[in-house]
Design an enzyme around this catalytic site. Structure first.
Site, PDB file in Angstrom:
ATOM      1  CE1 TYR A   1      37.998  41.364  36.410  1.00 41.51           C
ATOM      2  CE2 TYR A   1      38.665  43.488  35.500  1.00 41.51           C
ATOM      3  CZ  TYR A   1      37.703  42.678  36.083  1.00 41.51           C
ATOM      4  OH  TYR A   1      36.445  43.183  36.336  1.00 41.51           O
TER       5      TYR A   1
ATOM      6  CB  THR B   1      39.040  54.922  46.308  1.00 41.09           C
ATOM      7  OG1 THR B   1      38.861  55.407  47.643  1.00 41.09           O
ATOM      8  CG2 THR B   1      38.779  53.435  46.278  1.00 41.09           C
TER       9      THR B   1
HETATM   10  P1  NAI Z   1      31.422  40.168  43.165  1.00 44.03           P
HETATM   11  O1  NAI Z   1      32.708  39.539  43.532  1.00 44.03           O
HETATM   12  O2  NAI Z   1      30.577  40.731  44.243  1.00 44.03           O
HETATM   13  O3  NAI Z   1      30.517  39.179  42.311  1.00 44.03           O
HETATM   14  C1  NAI Z   1      31.045  38.200  41.457  1.00 44.03           C
HETATM   15  C2  NAI Z   1      30.170  36.966  41.557  1.00 44.03           C
HETATM   16  O4  NAI Z   1      30.692  35.977  40.668  1.00 44.03           O
HETATM   17  C3  NAI Z   1      30.184  36.361  42.979  1.00 44.03           C
HETATM   18  O5  NAI Z   1      28.864  36.093  43.397  1.00 44.03           O
HETATM   19  C4  NAI Z   1      30.995  35.090  42.789  1.00 44.03           C
HETATM   20  O6  NAI Z   1      30.650  34.044  43.674  1.00 44.03           O
HETATM   21  C5  NAI Z   1      30.673  34.743  41.341  1.00 44.03           C
HETATM   22  N1  NAI Z   1      31.640  33.805  40.773  1.00 44.03           N
HETATM   23  C6  NAI Z   1      32.991  33.826  40.890  1.00 44.03           C
HETATM   24  N2  NAI Z   1      33.523  32.762  40.282  1.00 44.03           N
HETATM   25  C7  NAI Z   1      32.494  32.054  39.759  1.00 44.03           C
HETATM   26  C8  NAI Z   1      32.402  30.863  39.002  1.00 44.03           C
HETATM   27  N3  NAI Z   1      33.485  30.141  38.663  1.00 44.03           N
HETATM   28  N4  NAI Z   1      31.166  30.444  38.619  1.00 44.03           N
HETATM   29  C9  NAI Z   1      30.061  31.144  38.964  1.00 44.03           C
HETATM   30  N5  NAI Z   1      30.087  32.269  39.679  1.00 44.03           N
HETATM   31  C10 NAI Z   1      31.288  32.718  40.073  1.00 44.03           C
HETATM   32  O7  NAI Z   1      31.820  41.332  42.124  1.00 44.03           O
HETATM   33  P2  NAI Z   1      30.948  42.235  41.133  1.00 44.03           P
HETATM   34  O8  NAI Z   1      31.536  43.579  41.144  1.00 44.03           O
HETATM   35  O9  NAI Z   1      29.505  42.098  41.396  1.00 44.03           O
HETATM   36  O10 NAI Z   1      31.313  41.568  39.721  1.00 44.03           O
HETATM   37  C11 NAI Z   1      30.360  41.285  38.706  1.00 44.03           C
HETATM   38  C12 NAI Z   1      31.005  41.436  37.352  1.00 44.03           C
HETATM   39  O11 NAI Z   1      31.325  42.814  37.128  1.00 44.03           O
HETATM   40  C13 NAI Z   1      32.328  40.675  37.173  1.00 44.03           C
HETATM   41  O12 NAI Z   1      32.370  40.090  35.888  1.00 44.03           O
HETATM   42  C14 NAI Z   1      33.371  41.771  37.281  1.00 44.03           C
HETATM   43  O13 NAI Z   1      34.560  41.434  36.593  1.00 44.03           O
HETATM   44  C15 NAI Z   1      32.652  42.921  36.646  1.00 44.03           C
HETATM   45  N6  NAI Z   1      33.172  44.230  36.984  1.00 44.03           N
HETATM   46  C16 NAI Z   1      33.306  44.631  38.286  1.00 44.03           C
HETATM   47  C17 NAI Z   1      33.788  45.902  38.579  1.00 44.03           C
HETATM   48  C18 NAI Z   1      33.935  46.391  39.984  1.00 44.03           C
HETATM   49  O14 NAI Z   1      34.570  47.449  40.188  1.00 44.03           O
HETATM   50  N7  NAI Z   1      33.351  45.753  40.986  1.00 44.03           N
HETATM   51  C19 NAI Z   1      34.180  46.821  37.506  1.00 44.03           C
HETATM   52  C20 NAI Z   1      33.986  46.300  36.174  1.00 44.03           C
HETATM   53  C21 NAI Z   1      33.502  45.054  35.938  1.00 44.03           C
END
Ligand code: NAI
Length: 245
Positions: A150, A199
């Site tokens: 990651y 957390t």
């Molecule tokens: P989430 O898990 O709720 O959303 C991620 C979305 O990406 C989901 O809707 C999932 O179906 C989709 N996804 C996964 N694999 C995929 C693929 N191969 N093709 C298309 N879509 C795909 O998590 P969140 O938090 O909303 O994540 C959004 C972004 O933010 C990610 O890039 C994550 O790495 C980043 N992020 C999240 C943090 C957190 O604490 N939640 C912190 C920093 C960054």
């Protein structure tokens, strides 16, 4: 008047979490939006609710990217904003991380963002304007134990952002990265396999003393997608409640 009037946006991973929050804000600010994800039921339901388009897109598939870009341009006439938001998380010690798990994370987070940027150069060049917002993480700024793939993928996104900004600036295309801290979505709990997440560190290490909400990242993404950020490109925008301060 909306802050994104006239913009046409493709947001990946927008069926839920931060991507869904961004889609809601984009529509409210006047953008026409394609919600793209692999979670088809959730994505279609949100698109119906918002009056947006939904497109199945596995970000690691070149064919899916071609179809998503074509669909957006066919439906809305252009494509001027890409939010590379889709991502997955995998926790494991470096010494116990399998090649398959490492490659899975890199394919979605890193290769997905690369394919996305590559796919929109043509339509954005044609429009003479564009904004690409790449969702990295605070793990794209500093290492984090148990997150080798990651962290690698999120550093890569930060690096690719700068290359793209340098190459595309004279075409009127801006490219920036967003670095959220811990945000309240399903990602972390799912990656932990439903195990209780500790957390307690948040109260000590995060200046604001709490985790962030998806809407607090969405407002930053709106800013970067809009013309309000017209002199920002190749830059890092941190929203982590002061965790890295
Ligand atoms: P989430 O898990 O709720 O959303 C991620 C979305 O990406 C989901 O809707 C999932 O179906 C989709 N996804 C996964 N694999 C995929 C693929 N191969 N093709 C298309 N879509 C795909 O998590 P969140 O938090 O909303 O994540 C959004 C972004 O933010 C990610 O890039 C994550 O790495 C980043 N992020 C999240 C943090 C957190 O604490 N939640 C912190 C920093 C960054």
């Amino acid at each position: 008047m909306g802050r994104l009037d006239g913009k046409v946006a493709l947001i990946t991973g927008a069926a839920r979490g931060q991507g869904a929050a961004a889609a809601r804000r984009f529509v409210a600010e006047g953008a026409r939006v394609t919600i793209a994800d692999v979670l088809d039921d959730e994505g279609k339901a949100l698109a119906d609710e918002l009056g947006a388009a939904y497109q199945h897109l596995d970000v690691s598939s070149e064919d899916d990217w071609a179809a998503a870009v074509e669909r957006t341009v066919d439906e809305f006439g252009s494509l001027t904003v890409l939010v590379n938001n889709a991502g997955i998380l995998h926790f494991s010690e470096l010494a116990k991380t399998s090649l398959a798990d490492y490659e899975r994370v890199i394919r979605v987070n890193q290769i997905g963002a690369f394919l996305g940027m590559r796919s929109v150069v043509e339509p954005m060049s044609h429009a003479g304007a564009g904004s690409i917002v790449n969702v990295s993480s605070v793990e794209g700024l500093a290492g984090m134990p148990y997150l080798v793939a990651y962290t690698a993928s999120k550093f890569a996104i930060r690096g690719m952002t700068k290359v793209a900004a340098l190459e595309l600036g004279r075409k009127g295309i801006r490219v920036n990265s967003v670095h959220p801290g811990m945000i309240d979505t399903a990602m972390v709990s799912e990656a932990a396999g439903g195990a209780e997440i500790d957390t307690s560190w948040v109260g000590k290490k995060v200046a604001l003393g709490r985790v962030g909400q998806p809407e607090e990242i969405a407002s930053l993404v709106v800013f970067l997608a809009s013309d309000e950020s017209s002199y920002s490109t190749g830059a890092e925008f941190v929203a982590d409640g002061g965790a890295t301060a």
